[in-house]
Design an enzyme around this catalytic site. Structure first.
Site, PDB file in Angstrom:
ATOM      1  N   ARG A 104       0.807  -1.227   0.000  1.00 22.55           N
ATOM      2  CA  ARG A 104       0.000   0.000   0.000  1.00 22.55           C
ATOM      3  C   ARG A 104       0.839   1.276   0.000  1.00 22.55           C
ATOM      4  NH1 ARG A 104      -2.925  -3.979   1.723  1.00 22.55           N
ATOM      5  NH2 ARG A 104      -0.985  -4.516   2.732  1.00 22.55           N
ATOM      6  N   THR A 105       1.852   1.316   0.842  1.00 24.72           N
ATOM      7  CA  THR A 105       2.567   2.587   0.999  1.00 24.72           C
ATOM      8  C   THR A 105       3.261   2.975  -0.300  1.00 24.72           C
ATOM      9  OG1 THR A 105       2.852   2.064   3.323  1.00 24.72           O
ATOM     10  CG2 THR A 105       4.219   3.824   2.453  1.00 24.72           C
ATOM     11  N   ARG A 112      11.791   3.599   3.099  1.00 29.85           N
ATOM     12  CA  ARG A 112      11.450   2.616   4.145  1.00 29.85           C
ATOM     13  C   ARG A 112      12.660   1.717   4.336  1.00 29.85           C
ATOM     14  NH1 ARG A 112       6.108  -1.040   4.142  1.00 29.85           N
ATOM     15  NH2 ARG A 112       5.289   0.909   4.983  1.00 29.85           N
ATOM     16  N   LYS A 171      26.278  -4.472  -3.034  1.00 29.17           N
ATOM     17  CA  LYS A 171      27.734  -4.444  -3.248  1.00 29.17           C
ATOM     18  C   LYS A 171      28.450  -3.788  -2.086  1.00 29.17           C
ATOM     19  CE  LYS A 171      27.172  -3.558  -8.228  1.00 29.17           C
ATOM     20  NZ  LYS A 171      27.408  -2.515  -9.237  1.00 29.17           N
TER      21      LYS A 171
HETATM   22  C1  NCD Z   1       2.315  -1.164   8.140  1.00 30.65           C
HETATM   23  C2  NCD Z   1       3.828  -1.041   8.236  1.00 30.65           C
HETATM   24  O1  NCD Z   1       4.531  -1.282   7.253  1.00 30.65           O
HETATM   25  O2  NCD Z   1       4.253  -0.655   9.304  1.00 30.65           O
HETATM   26  N1  NCD Z   1       1.854  -1.351   6.814  1.00 30.65           N
HETATM   27  C3  NCD Z   1       1.523  -0.255   6.081  1.00 30.65           C
HETATM   28  O3  NCD Z   1       2.366   0.562   5.757  1.00 30.65           O
HETATM   29  N2  NCD Z   1       0.233  -0.079   5.782  1.00 30.65           N
HETATM   30  C4  NCD Z   1       1.729  -2.139   9.087  1.00 30.65           C
HETATM   31  C5  NCD Z   1       2.237  -3.557   9.087  1.00 30.65           C
HETATM   32  O4  NCD Z   1       3.092  -3.936   8.289  1.00 30.65           O
HETATM   33  O5  NCD Z   1       1.730  -4.308   9.918  1.00 30.65           O
END
Ligand code: NCD
Length: 308
Positions: free
Chosen positions: A57-58, A107, A86
């Protein structure tokens, strides 16, 4: 406070005025999407998505948000594709992405990685999760959903599940603290919200926070049940995860006792903590909740790039 060119790393750095602005602009973006009249506010701009951890989703909603506004996206969704394999450092990877784009979403499994990225990038950096620490844009879309469904002031919210490792609830609790709804925490003892966070939110916003152990303790009193998955990937000892698996579950039977109008939210992905039988009930708001990721991220990208 100006949001233009700001980094969004945690929700601790945000003030209510910023959040009000983001939520109001998200409503405007939702209107554009509904009328299929989205202005090309970000035409010519490039978003870099640097995902060192899995995401559905993100990453996709950031991509959708950028593209809806006329911008474009480059990036990667696993470090396997990159020179990190690497031996390249996070900082060097970010420096390069910064020079190829106008804004970065990152992330990464390490706490503090968002801050490290922001320290070397000239352009704005949005953290989409630094290990178990924070996930600020999820917190913002959680607030947008609660605001739309229930309003933000006179509402009682229960954050349930893995409050220890769940980064979405760590971000959300600070945002809730700003608006003053009733905050309840529900988790098995070993997955409690870290004391440091509870104390900090109480001290910063002067709010009361109650703690419970089971969903039955709160289901008939709260307006919002925000459920999270046990963050299996954060456990050092997998047998500890095994002991907790299935320790809480939202199903039709539990919801027989629900307060009228209760909504069930979840940042997703869900594993087994919400039974699929709940999906077709009026309680289920988790898919609408996820869909709001697009207008909220459209608003944030436009604000940080100084286009609204
Ligand atoms: C969450 C995350 O990545 O922290 N997911 C998200 O971004 N919607 C929640 C999760 O992974 O449980």
């Amino acid at each position: 406070m100006k949001l233009k060119r700001k980094d969004i790393i945690t929700t601790v750095d945000l003030i209510k005025e910023d959040v009000d602005k983001i939520l109001n602009r998200s409503e405007v973006m939702l209107g554009y999407l509904k009328r299929e009249e989205v202005p090309e506010l970000l035409k010519g701009k490039i978003l870099a998505t640097l995902f060192f951890e899995p995401s559905t989703r993100t990453r996709l909603s950031f991509t959708s948000a950028m593209q809806r506004l006329g911008g474009s996206v480059l990036g990667f969704s696993t470090e396997e594709e990159t020179s990190v394999k690497k031996g390249e450092s996070l900082e060097d990877t970010v420096r390069m992405a910064d020079s190829y784009s106008d804004i970065i979403v990152i992330r990464h499994p390490e706490v503090g990685s968002g801050k490290r990225a922001a320290d070397v990038a000239k352009n704005p950096v949005i953290s989409a999760g630094d290990g178990p620490n924070h996930h600020p844009t999820q917190g913002l879309m959680d607030m947008f959903t609660i605001k739309k469904e229930k309003g933000l002031e006179k509402v009682s919210v229960a954050l349930c599940g893995d409050l220890k490792y769940g980064r979405t609830v760590h971000s959300l609790i600070y945002l809730l603290g700003m608006y003053g709804p009733e905050i309840n925490l529900v988790s098995p003892d070993s997955l409690r919200m870290p004391d440091k966070i509870v104390k900090d939110v109480k001290k910063t916003y002067g709010c009361e926070i109650k703690e419970f152990r089971t969903l039955q303790d709160v289901v008939s009193d709260v307006d919002v049940l925000y459920v999270t998955r046990i963050q299996k990937e954060r456990f050092l000892n997998i047998s500890e995860y095994g002991k907790l698996e299935g320790s809480y579950r939202v199903d039709k039977k539990l919801l027989e006792k629900a307060k009228k109008g209760l909504i069930v939210m979840h940042p997703l992905p869900r594993v087994s903590e919400i039974s699929t039988e709940v999906d077709s009930t009026p309680f289920a708001k988790y898919f609408d909740h996820a869909a709001y990721g697009v207008p909220v991220r459209m608003a944030l990208l436009s604000l940080l790039l100084g286009k609204i």
